[in-house]
Design an enzyme around this catalytic site. Structure first.
Site, PDB file in Angstrom:
ATOM      1  N   ASP A  22      44.517  45.362  49.433  1.00 59.18           N
ATOM      2  CA  ASP A  22      43.975  44.080  49.881  1.00 59.18           C
ATOM      3  C   ASP A  22      44.694  42.895  49.242  1.00 59.18           C
ATOM      4  O   ASP A  22      44.383  41.739  49.545  1.00 59.18           O
ATOM      5  CB  ASP A  22      42.459  43.991  49.648  1.00 59.18           C
ATOM      6  CG  ASP A  22      42.024  44.553  48.317  1.00 59.18           C
ATOM      7  OD1 ASP A  22      42.893  44.854  47.474  1.00 59.18           O
ATOM      8  OD2 ASP A  22      40.803  44.711  48.108  1.00 59.18           O
ATOM      9  N   HIS A  23      45.661  43.154  48.372  1.00 59.63           N
ATOM     10  CA  HIS A  23      46.530  42.125  47.800  1.00 59.63           C
ATOM     11  C   HIS A  23      47.927  42.247  48.406  1.00 59.63           C
ATOM     12  O   HIS A  23      48.309  43.313  48.909  1.00 59.63           O
ATOM     13  CB  HIS A  23      46.675  42.297  46.288  1.00 59.63           C
ATOM     14  CG  HIS A  23      45.404  42.128  45.521  1.00 59.63           C
ATOM     15  ND1 HIS A  23      45.168  41.053  44.691  1.00 59.63           N
ATOM     16  CD2 HIS A  23      44.299  42.918  45.434  1.00 59.63           C
ATOM     17  CE1 HIS A  23      43.982  41.177  44.133  1.00 59.63           C
ATOM     18  NE2 HIS A  23      43.430  42.300  44.558  1.00 59.63           N
ATOM     19  N   ASP A  28      46.814  39.770  38.344  1.00 58.47           N
ATOM     20  CA  ASP A  28      45.585  39.457  39.062  1.00 58.47           C
ATOM     21  C   ASP A  28      44.626  38.862  38.040  1.00 58.47           C
ATOM     22  O   ASP A  28      44.023  39.581  37.254  1.00 58.47           O
ATOM     23  CB  ASP A  28      45.024  40.736  39.687  1.00 58.47           C
ATOM     24  CG  ASP A  28      43.711  40.513  40.414  1.00 58.47           C
ATOM     25  OD1 ASP A  28      43.195  39.380  40.388  1.00 58.47           O
ATOM     26  OD2 ASP A  28      43.192  41.483  40.992  1.00 58.47           O
ATOM     27  N   ASP A  34      46.118  35.986  42.493  1.00 58.44           N
ATOM     28  CA  ASP A  34      47.259  36.581  41.791  1.00 58.44           C
ATOM     29  C   ASP A  34      48.197  35.449  41.393  1.00 58.44           C
ATOM     30  O   ASP A  34      48.651  34.679  42.248  1.00 58.44           O
ATOM     31  CB  ASP A  34      47.976  37.586  42.688  1.00 58.44           C
ATOM     32  CG  ASP A  34      47.034  38.668  43.179  1.00 58.44           C
ATOM     33  OD1 ASP A  34      46.848  39.656  42.459  1.00 58.44           O
ATOM     34  OD2 ASP A  34      46.455  38.493  44.278  1.00 58.44           O
ATOM     35  N   GLU A  64      45.611  47.574  38.816  1.00 58.93           N
ATOM     36  CA  GLU A  64      44.636  48.457  39.471  1.00 58.93           C
ATOM     37  C   GLU A  64      45.287  49.772  39.906  1.00 58.93           C
ATOM     38  O   GLU A  64      45.234  50.178  41.061  1.00 58.93           O
ATOM     39  CB  GLU A  64      43.985  47.748  40.663  1.00 58.93           C
ATOM     40  CG  GLU A  64      42.558  48.200  40.897  1.00 58.93           C
ATOM     41  CD  GLU A  64      41.808  47.347  41.915  1.00 58.93           C
ATOM     42  OE1 GLU A  64      40.901  47.908  42.548  1.00 58.93           O
ATOM     43  OE2 GLU A  64      42.106  46.156  42.076  1.00 58.93           O
ATOM     44  N   ASN A  93      41.900  37.193  38.812  1.00 57.60           N
ATOM     45  CA  ASN A  93      40.551  37.175  39.362  1.00 57.60           C
ATOM     46  C   ASN A  93      39.877  35.812  39.187  1.00 57.60           C
ATOM     47  O   ASN A  93      38.697  35.712  38.869  1.00 57.60           O
ATOM     48  CB  ASN A  93      39.702  38.289  38.741  1.00 57.60           C
ATOM     49  CG  ASN A  93      39.753  39.562  39.575  1.00 57.60           C
ATOM     50  OD1 ASN A  93      39.635  39.517  40.801  1.00 57.60           O
ATOM     51  ND2 ASN A  93      39.955  40.691  38.918  1.00 57.60           N
ATOM     52  N   ASN A 149      48.870  43.819  42.846  1.00 55.25           N
ATOM     53  CA  ASN A 149      47.701  44.677  42.660  1.00 55.25           C
ATOM     54  C   ASN A 149      47.737  45.729  43.763  1.00 55.25           C
ATOM     55  O   ASN A 149      47.457  45.430  44.925  1.00 55.25           O
ATOM     56  CB  ASN A 149      46.413  43.842  42.732  1.00 55.25           C
ATOM     57  CG  ASN A 149      45.158  44.685  42.527  1.00 55.25           C
ATOM     58  OD1 ASN A 149      45.071  45.810  42.998  1.00 55.25           O
ATOM     59  ND2 ASN A 149      44.179  44.133  41.842  1.00 55.25           N
TER      60      ASN A 149
END
Length: 266
Positions: A252-253, A152, A223, A39, A154, A12
């Site tokens: 942030d991943h 991802d 993930d 994303e 989530n 991501n």
């Protein structure tokens, strides 16, 4: 003769325009063979196809403004598209699912809805989307060819997959309904590659931007790399390239990967 190995990865990027240098540096250093990106936060025309080709990767993408957008990359090859978007809701225009054949593996790039705030319409959409994913994934799980769902999701599968479950208990990522949807997916026959290799050891893929959580390894595992039985039988290793997350102004991943045996040539 031993079969060569393939590295499948998901990342991501949290905005492919802003993170392109990080993406290119990772591709150059780690050389994954198949990559699912999420994303993108970019329209189709803004996708950096020329830069990726120069790095040695063919690409297939479905862009969208704001928070969505997915892509598939193949090292030295262009992915051959098989599906764009999940079936089951013709009104859903969010770019969250892309499927293609890459290096002999049928691969899906997945960006599941976040679902926050919950309860509410965003969480309801998340659960409906996961149900649609499960219906389609069931048609892929038993295929006699290697299949991978990369992305991802989530969902934090268990409390062992987050540094502080109590602090996140109200978040959509930890809700019982979301976790049940993930368990139902695995029950179709999919293998969670990271969990298969590392068990309940804390292996995280996402760290928020607060209080040096990345540097302190206070993260979450959202993930995932799911392999159908044909591909899971060849799983050799899996891990996370956390060094990418520790770069300045990084996503942030971190890229998450699994190493499998390459399918025999047909």
């Amino acid at each position: 003769m031993a079969r060569r190995l393939l590295t499948l990865a998901t990342f991501n990027v949290n905005g492919i325009g802003a993170r392109l240098p990080h993406l290119l540096a990772w591709l150059a250093r780690e050389k994954p063979d198949v990559v699912a990106l999420q994303e993108l936060k970019a329209l189709d025309a803004a996708f950096p196809v020329a830069e990726l080709e120069a790095a040695g990767y063919g690409a297939l993408w479905q862009g969208q403004r704001s928070w969505n957008g997915v892509a598939l990359l193949g090292r030295g090859v262009v992915p051959v598209e098989s599906r764009r978007g999940l079936p089951g809701d013709a009104k859903d225009t969010q770019s969250r699912y892309l499927e293609a054949a890459v290096h002999g593996v049928l691969v899906a790039a997945i960006y599941a809805p976040n679902g926050n705030p919950q309860p509410g319409p965003k969480f309801d959409y998340k659960l409906r989307w996961m149900q649609r994913l499960a219906r389609h994934a069931r048609t892929l799980a038993g295929q006699p060819v290697p299949v991978a769902l990369l992305g991802d999701f989530n969902v934090v599968p268990t409390d062992a997959d987050i540094y502080d479950p109590k602090g996140w208990r109200r978040d959509a990522l930890l809700q019982p309904e979301a976790r049940e949807a993930y368990r139902d997916l695995l029950a179709q026959g999919w293998t969670d590659a990271l969990h298969q290799v590392h068990g309940d050891a804390p292996v995280f893929t996402f760290w928020d931007y607060f209080r040096q959580h990345a540097e302190r390894d206070r993260g979450l595992r959202i993930d995932h790399l799911l392999l159908n039985p044909v591909l899971a039988a060849t799983l050799k290793d899996a891990g996370v390239h956390r060094w990418v997350r520790l770069q300045e102004k990084a996503s942030d991943h971190a890229p998450t990967w699994a190493r499998v045996a390459a399918p025999a040539r047909r």
